[in-house]
Motif scaffolding. Structure first.
Motif, PDB file in Angstrom:
ATOM      1  N   ILE A 321     117.553  80.380 183.360  1.00 46.04           N
ATOM      2  CA  ILE A 321     116.682  79.792 184.062  1.00 46.04           C
ATOM      3  C   ILE A 321     116.981  80.098 185.672  1.00 46.04           C
ATOM      4  O   ILE A 321     116.422  80.590 186.646  1.00 46.04           O
ATOM      5  N   LEU A 322     118.348  79.930 186.096  1.00 39.49           N
ATOM      6  CA  LEU A 322     118.870  80.370 187.338  1.00 39.49           C
ATOM      7  C   LEU A 322     118.735  81.769 187.465  1.00 39.49           C
ATOM      8  O   LEU A 322     118.422  82.232 188.759  1.00 39.49           O
ATOM      9  N   ARG A 323     119.066  82.656 186.705  1.00 41.31           N
ATOM     10  CA  ARG A 323     119.024  83.979 186.850  1.00 41.31           C
ATOM     11  C   ARG A 323     117.517  84.336 186.879  1.00 41.31           C
ATOM     12  O   ARG A 323     117.132  85.281 188.026  1.00 41.31           O
ATOM     13  N   SER A 324     116.716  83.760 186.330  1.00 42.04           N
ATOM     14  CA  SER A 324     115.168  84.129 186.376  1.00 42.04           C
ATOM     15  C   SER A 324     114.810  83.804 187.896  1.00 42.04           C
ATOM     16  O   SER A 324     113.931  84.504 188.528  1.00 42.04           O
ATOM     17  N   VAL A 325     115.101  82.867 188.429  1.00 44.01           N
ATOM     18  CA  VAL A 325     114.655  82.272 189.722  1.00 44.01           C
ATOM     19  C   VAL A 325     115.378  83.241 190.738  1.00 44.01           C
ATOM     20  O   VAL A 325     114.407  83.699 191.771  1.00 44.01           O
ATOM     21  N   TYR A 326     116.565  83.729 190.454  1.00 39.90           N
ATOM     22  CA  TYR A 326     117.106  84.678 191.340  1.00 39.90           C
ATOM     23  C   TYR A 326     116.363  85.929 191.412  1.00 39.90           C
ATOM     24  O   TYR A 326     116.207  86.676 192.414  1.00 39.90           O
ATOM     25  N   GLU A 327     116.185  86.410 190.165  1.00 32.57           N
ATOM     26  CA  GLU A 327     115.440  87.821 190.115  1.00 32.57           C
ATOM     27  C   GLU A 327     113.992  87.884 190.497  1.00 32.57           C
ATOM     28  O   GLU A 327     113.566  88.747 191.224  1.00 32.57           O
ATOM     29  N   ILE A 328     113.476  86.648 190.391  1.00 39.41           N
ATOM     30  CA  ILE A 328     112.173  86.594 191.146  1.00 39.41           C
ATOM     31  C   ILE A 328     112.133  86.510 192.721  1.00 39.41           C
ATOM     32  O   ILE A 328     111.249  87.292 193.318  1.00 39.41           O
ATOM     33  N   MET A 329     113.134  85.803 193.259  1.00 42.80           N
ATOM     34  CA  MET A 329     113.310  85.865 194.648  1.00 42.80           C
ATOM     35  C   MET A 329     113.359  87.369 195.090  1.00 42.80           C
ATOM     36  O   MET A 329     112.904  87.637 196.161  1.00 42.80           O
ATOM     37  N   GLU A 330     114.469  87.976 194.232  1.00 38.51           N
ATOM     38  CA  GLU A 330     114.913  89.340 194.589  1.00 38.51           C
ATOM     39  C   GLU A 330     113.533  90.143 194.802  1.00 38.51           C
ATOM     40  O   GLU A 330     113.218  91.018 195.667  1.00 38.51           O
ATOM     41  N   ALA A 331     112.591  90.012 193.898  1.00 42.02           N
ATOM     42  CA  ALA A 331     111.617  90.852 193.540  1.00 42.02           C
ATOM     43  C   ALA A 331     110.330  90.610 194.669  1.00 42.02           C
ATOM     44  O   ALA A 331     109.697  91.325 195.185  1.00 42.02           O
ATOM     45  N   GLU A 332     110.527  89.225 195.299  1.00 39.64           N
ATOM     46  CA  GLU A 332     109.665  88.699 196.051  1.00 39.64           C
ATOM     47  C   GLU A 332     109.834  89.148 197.617  1.00 39.64           C
ATOM     48  O   GLU A 332     109.142  89.010 198.528  1.00 39.64           O
ATOM     49  N   GLU A 346     104.377  79.638 188.212  1.00 36.60           N
ATOM     50  CA  GLU A 346     103.599  80.668 187.090  1.00 36.60           C
ATOM     51  C   GLU A 346     104.503  81.785 187.107  1.00 36.60           C
ATOM     52  O   GLU A 346     104.692  82.263 186.084  1.00 36.60           O
ATOM     53  N   ARG A 347     104.914  82.419 188.446  1.00 35.26           N
ATOM     54  CA  ARG A 347     105.955  83.120 188.335  1.00 35.26           C
ATOM     55  C   ARG A 347     107.011  83.106 187.381  1.00 35.26           C
ATOM     56  O   ARG A 347     107.353  84.098 186.695  1.00 35.26           O
ATOM     57  N   LEU A 348     107.641  81.872 187.463  1.00 29.61           N
ATOM     58  CA  LEU A 348     108.901  81.462 186.540  1.00 29.61           C
ATOM     59  C   LEU A 348     108.542  81.558 184.916  1.00 29.61           C
ATOM     60  O   LEU A 348     109.085  82.125 184.172  1.00 29.61           O
ATOM     61  N   ARG A 349     107.055  81.135 184.717  1.00 27.51           N
ATOM     62  CA  ARG A 349     106.833  80.906 183.553  1.00 27.51           C
ATOM     63  C   ARG A 349     106.500  82.350 182.948  1.00 27.51           C
ATOM     64  O   ARG A 349     106.830  82.834 181.686  1.00 27.51           O
ATOM     65  N   ASP A 350     106.029  83.177 183.812  1.00 21.51           N
ATOM     66  CA  ASP A 350     105.682  84.540 183.277  1.00 21.51           C
ATOM     67  C   ASP A 350     107.055  85.585 183.360  1.00 21.51           C
ATOM     68  O   ASP A 350     106.821  86.789 182.839  1.00 21.51           O
ATOM     69  N   HIS A 351     107.909  85.206 183.999  1.00 24.44           N
ATOM     70  CA  HIS A 351     108.931  86.105 184.097  1.00 24.44           C
ATOM     71  C   HIS A 351     109.756  86.548 182.936  1.00 24.44           C
ATOM     72  O   HIS A 351     110.220  87.698 182.735  1.00 24.44           O
ATOM     73  N   ARG A 352     110.043  85.482 181.720  1.00 22.33           N
ATOM     74  CA  ARG A 352     110.825  85.872 180.612  1.00 22.33           C
ATOM     75  C   ARG A 352     110.064  85.036 179.539  1.00 22.33           C
ATOM     76  O   ARG A 352     109.181  84.255 179.702  1.00 22.33           O
ATOM     77  N   VAL A 353     110.416  85.560 178.192  1.00 25.11           N
ATOM     78  CA  VAL A 353     109.926  84.852 177.103  1.00 25.11           C
ATOM     79  C   VAL A 353     110.555  83.723 177.135  1.00 25.11           C
ATOM     80  O   VAL A 353     111.670  83.598 176.622  1.00 25.11           O
ATOM     81  N   SER A 383     118.560  74.651 194.956  1.00 26.24           N
ATOM     82  CA  SER A 383     119.346  73.798 195.980  1.00 26.24           C
ATOM     83  C   SER A 383     120.577  74.706 196.357  1.00 26.24           C
ATOM     84  O   SER A 383     120.665  75.842 195.769  1.00 26.24           O
ATOM     85  N   GLU A 384     121.294  74.274 197.323  1.00 29.98           N
ATOM     86  CA  GLU A 384     122.431  74.996 197.745  1.00 29.98           C
ATOM     87  C   GLU A 384     123.419  75.455 196.682  1.00 29.98           C
ATOM     88  O   GLU A 384     123.820  76.539 196.501  1.00 29.98           O
ATOM     89  N   SER A 385     123.644  74.436 195.842  1.00 30.10           N
ATOM     90  CA  SER A 385     124.769  74.753 194.503  1.00 30.10           C
ATOM     91  C   SER A 385     124.048  75.707 193.914  1.00 30.10           C
ATOM     92  O   SER A 385     124.929  76.473 193.157  1.00 30.10           O
ATOM     93  N   GLY A 386     122.913  75.316 193.468  1.00 31.97           N
ATOM     94  CA  GLY A 386     122.146  76.076 192.613  1.00 31.97           C
ATOM     95  C   GLY A 386     121.939  77.664 192.868  1.00 31.97           C
ATOM     96  O   GLY A 386     122.134  78.528 192.343  1.00 31.97           O
ATOM     97  N   PHE A 387     121.835  77.722 194.367  1.00 38.63           N
ATOM     98  CA  PHE A 387     121.810  79.495 194.837  1.00 38.63           C
ATOM     99  C   PHE A 387     122.902  80.072 194.489  1.00 38.63           C
ATOM    100  O   PHE A 387     123.089  81.303 194.045  1.00 38.63           O
ATOM    101  N   GLY A 388     123.990  79.378 194.883  1.00 39.65           N
ATOM    102  CA  GLY A 388     125.476  79.912 194.576  1.00 39.65           C
ATOM    103  C   GLY A 388     125.671  80.332 193.116  1.00 39.65           C
ATOM    104  O   GLY A 388     126.042  81.258 192.754  1.00 39.65           O
ATOM    105  N   GLU A 389     125.242  79.340 192.249  1.00 36.73           N
ATOM    106  CA  GLU A 389     125.287  79.574 190.886  1.00 36.73           C
ATOM    107  C   GLU A 389     124.587  80.579 190.419  1.00 36.73           C
ATOM    108  O   GLU A 389     125.101  81.432 189.712  1.00 36.73           O
ATOM    109  N   ALA A 390     123.319  80.653 190.842  1.00 39.69           N
ATOM    110  CA  ALA A 390     122.584  81.504 190.602  1.00 39.69           C
ATOM    111  C   ALA A 390     122.938  82.967 190.846  1.00 39.69           C
ATOM    112  O   ALA A 390     122.927  84.004 190.095  1.00 39.69           O
TER     113      ALA A 390
END
Lengths: 460, 311
Positions: A321-332, A346-353, A383-390
């Motif tokens: 989930i963290l990588r998905s969020v990160y990849e979406i942010m990169e795309a946006e 919705e973006r997150l839901r559609d990002h991967r299966v 979150s801040e720690s989530g961002f680093g982790e992602a």
């Protein structure tokens, strides 16, 4: 269990005697308790090799194969004018047919297409049938008292005498000495017998030594626990020990300990229920230890393994989930460096299966771990720690992808799935090695392939 | 020796029982689970004791249900232990059946000590006494057809096994040879596994009362294994197993009467001798059969060069 038994258990006298028995203070039971404990330990050591050789049931075949030997020895001794009840004579007969049975198992296995189970089954059933037929014949020999011969089937620990204890101790010592001398060879035989034979080890000879040890412990145990229940002592303690360790030496000691403990506790308890078959109590004690080991054993136990799997599953889910969020942010975002902006569900839901119910569960998990927070608008934000982790997780993923493309010649379009398999278990040291290998030092990495939405609703 | 009506009865029971066992035995052999018969026949003991405890009688139906449940539980526990504990199946089987047998010994000692129910009777059976309990099948003025009640029971087991295998022949075959393929075709190999185990349990239970479990263990394993040395064709394997089982039972009874009198001893149990003769037939085929040890030419060994020794 009757009411009288319950009263007996409840009385303090019972505990006094139990403790006396357990700590060998009572003279009557000392011998029996020690004898069965040593027997259990011996069987535990030898059974370990049988278990690792995947031939646990060989003890089963062997112990049944001793029966005709007992019958024949009895008949021969009667024919020679003896009483027929001479114990060493009977045990010698048992040893001979027992060994013959085991050799037949080996011979059938090597010269026919039949597998282990059939070879053991044939020897077991035919020898036992023969044994029953012979016992029935000799029991009716006029003038000879064969009564009690079938005590070999169920065993009578209480009848153990000093000489039995000595025999058991000698067998135990002999077993330990032989196992110590040829531990390396036996280990090789158990784990890779083909390799052992290519290296010039006499595998057949080693097999025969192992079988000889099994025969010795079976014959020694016949009288005390009986031919059916000695099987349990050969199988149950080693299998229990296997749940606690993956180290052969530790397993041998542990198995001996568990076998000894089963014999010790079982024989102590059975001293109080004299009408109950003691062999059976010993076996049930071993069974209870097995059950505990199977559930709680740290190496292969069911519960620790379940917990480890659950932990791994959580880790994999978190990384997904963290990588998905990160990849979406990169795309946006066009700008570099990346800013931590909220993204829509919705973006997150559609990002991967995602499998059914997986996404809500992972979002809940990420929020409870303080990696993800829900904005008032309903959007999700790291979150801040989530961002680093992602960013760390995404970087590891891409490191591995780059490595695969460069060194394993995997096409960039196929590399995502392969990296997915390994990235979750990349350790810090491995990441450093990858960086060195790829000569990369930047903090963030571009994906080596186009990131597509994997959701089926967008496909085609 | 003289041939009596009792001998005919014993022979009938023995042959039917041997054939009833040989049928599921073929599939046990193919699935490399031959020892399951041994395990189940020991493990039915607590089922018998509990059935007795609940019903307070030696009624056959109660015993039958109790033992059948215990038999199926043995298969289930073995499967669970080897699956969840990642234990070798042989070891799992050994643990389950010895523990159940021990529980059975204690239960019997506690509950049924004064009744005619002991472990020995389960193991050895009493095929000699089966002709005493006769059932009249058909009667008119001129003739009377009587068979031992046990013959009906083991005959029923034979019929049940034949029916199940006949109905699910294709499924059993596929599940035995290639469980993965069977699953992709929707055949549920696990269902087949438990159906096979149920057959073994029912056959064991039907037989032990009459003939003891020695015959069951021997006939489940030995005739199919003997046939396996002769043919690689499954229908032929089943047919040969049935024939060998019947032959073993007949020879067993004959020799149980003949051999002891030859060496001057009293008669012995037919069930023990039946198992022994099944083993004797195996020995003959092993030594003299198509692939027999004594007939093996050197050329055959050269056709498989460099193979590691069969282990």
């Amino acid at each position: 269990m009757s009411v009288a038994d319950l009263h007996l258990i409840a009385s303090s006298e019972f505990f006094d005697t139990l403790i006396k028995t357990l700590f060998l203070e009572s003279y009557n039971t000392r011998l029996v308790v020690l004898g069965t404990a040593f027997l259990g330990a011996t069987a535990g050591i030898i059974g370990s090799f049988l278990l690792l050789r995947k031939q646990s049931l060989l003890g089963d075949a062997l112990s049944h194969a001793t029966l005709p030997g007992i019958g024949i020895a009895f008949a021969v001794m009667v024919a020679l004018g003896g009483s027929g009840r001479n114990l060493p004579g009977l045990l010698l007969g048992a040893t001979i047919t027992g060994l013959l049975g085991v050799l037949l198992v080996l011979a059938i296995r090597r010269t026919t297409r039949l597998k282990d189970d059939a070879a053991m089954g044939i020897v077991l059933s035919v020898f036992f049938g023969l044994g029953v037929a012979i016992l029935k014949m000799v029991q009716e020999i006029p003038g000879a008292s064969a009564a009690g011969l079938d005590s070999f089937i169920y065993g009578k620990p209480a009848s153990m005498i000093m000489s039995d204890l000595i025999i058991i101790c000698v067998t135990l010592l002999l077993t330990i000495v032989i196992c110590l001398i040829i531990l390396k060879e036996l280990t090789l035989l158990c784990f890779d017998d083909s390799f052992a034979s290519t290296q010039g080890y006499p595998t057949t000879f080693l097999d025969i030594i192992l079988m000889g040890l099994v025969t010795a412990v079976t014959v020694v145990g016949l009288q005390s626990v009986g031919l059916i229940l000695i099987i349990a002592l050969l199988i149950t303690p080693p299998t229990s020990a296997r749940f606690w360790t993956s180290d052969l030496r530790k397993m041998l000691w542990l198995s001996a300990f568990i076998g000894g403990l089963s014999g010790w506790l079982g024989a102590s308890f059975s001293a109080f229920f004299e009408d109950l078959p003691a062999g059976a109590i010993i076996v049930i004690t071993a069974g209870i230890i097995f059950l505990i080991s199977m559930i709680f054993g740290p190496t292969r136990g069911v519960l620790p393994r379940y917990l480890r799997q659950r932990q791994l599953k959580r880790k994999v889910g978190r990384q997904h989930i963290l990588r998905s969020v990160y990849e979406i942010m990169e795309a946006e975002q066009e700008s570099h460096p990346l800013k931590n902006l909220p993204i829509s569900l919705e973006r997150l839901r559609d990002h991967r299966v995602w499998s059914k119910g997986e996404l809500p569960r992972l979002i809940r998990q990420a929020r409870s771990e303080d990696h993800l927070e829900r904005q008032p608008s309903g959007e999700l934000r790291l979150s801040e720690s989530g961002f680093g982790e992602a960013s760390r997780i995404t970087r590891n993923h891409r490191l591995w992808e780059l490595y695969l493309i460069k060194h394993a010649d995997i096409a960039p379009s196929h590399v995502d799935r392969d990296a997915d398999m390994v990235e979750h278990i990349l350790g810090a040291e491995m990441v450093h090695q990858l960086e060195a290998e790829l000569e990369l030092q930047e903090h963030t990495l571009e994906s080596p392939h186009v990131i597509e939405n994997e959701s089926p609703s967008h496909a085609g | 020796m003289t041939w009596t009506e009792a001998d005919t009865g014993i022979l009938l029971v023995g042959v039917l029982c041997a054939m009833a066992c040989a049928l599921p035995g073929c599939f046990l052999l193919l699935r490399r689970m031959s020892m399951m018969g041994d395990a189940i026949s020991h493990a039915v003991l607590p089922g018998l004791a509990i059935a007795f405890l609940i019903s307070h009688s030696r009624a056959s139906w109660a015993m039958f249900i109790g033992a059948a449940i215990a038999g199926i539980l043995t298969a289930l526990f073995t499967q669970w232990i080897s699956k969840f504990g990642k234990v070798d199946r042989g070891a799992a089987m050994g643990i389950v059946f010895t523990t159940l047998f021990a529980i059975g010994l204690i239960l019997i000692k506690k509950t049924a000590d004064n009744v005619d129910l002991d472990a020995g009777c389960v193991l050895y059976g009493a095929i000699e006494f089966t002709p005493l309990d006769q059932v009249v099948l058909w009667e008119n003025e001129s003739s009377l057809l009587r068979v031992p009640r046990a013959a009906l029971v083991v005959g029923g087991a034979l019929l049940f096994n034949a029916l199940v295998i006949g109905l699910f022949y294709k499924e059993f075959t596929l599940a035995s040879f290639d469980p993965a393929l069977a699953r992709t075709h929707g055949f549920r190999p696990m269902l087949m596994h438990y159906l096979l185990m149920t057959m073994v349990a029912i056959t064991t239970v039907a037989s032990f009362e009459a003939v003891g479990s020695i015959i069951v263990i021997a006939m489940l394993i030995v005739p199919p294994a003997t046939a396996f040395l002769i043919t690689r064709n499954l229908p032929l394997l089943i047919g040969l197993s049935l024939g060998l089982a019947a032959l073993g039972a007949i020879l067993g009874h004959l020799f149980s009467q003949l051999i002891p009198s030859l060496i001057g001893l009293p008669e012995t149990t037919s069930s023990g001798m039946m198992a022994t003769m099944a083993g004797f037939l195996f020995l003959l085929v092993w030594l003299l059969g198509p692939q027999g040890l004594l007939r093996k030419s050197k050329i055959e060994e050269i056709t498989e060069p460099g193979l590691p020794p069969k282990l």
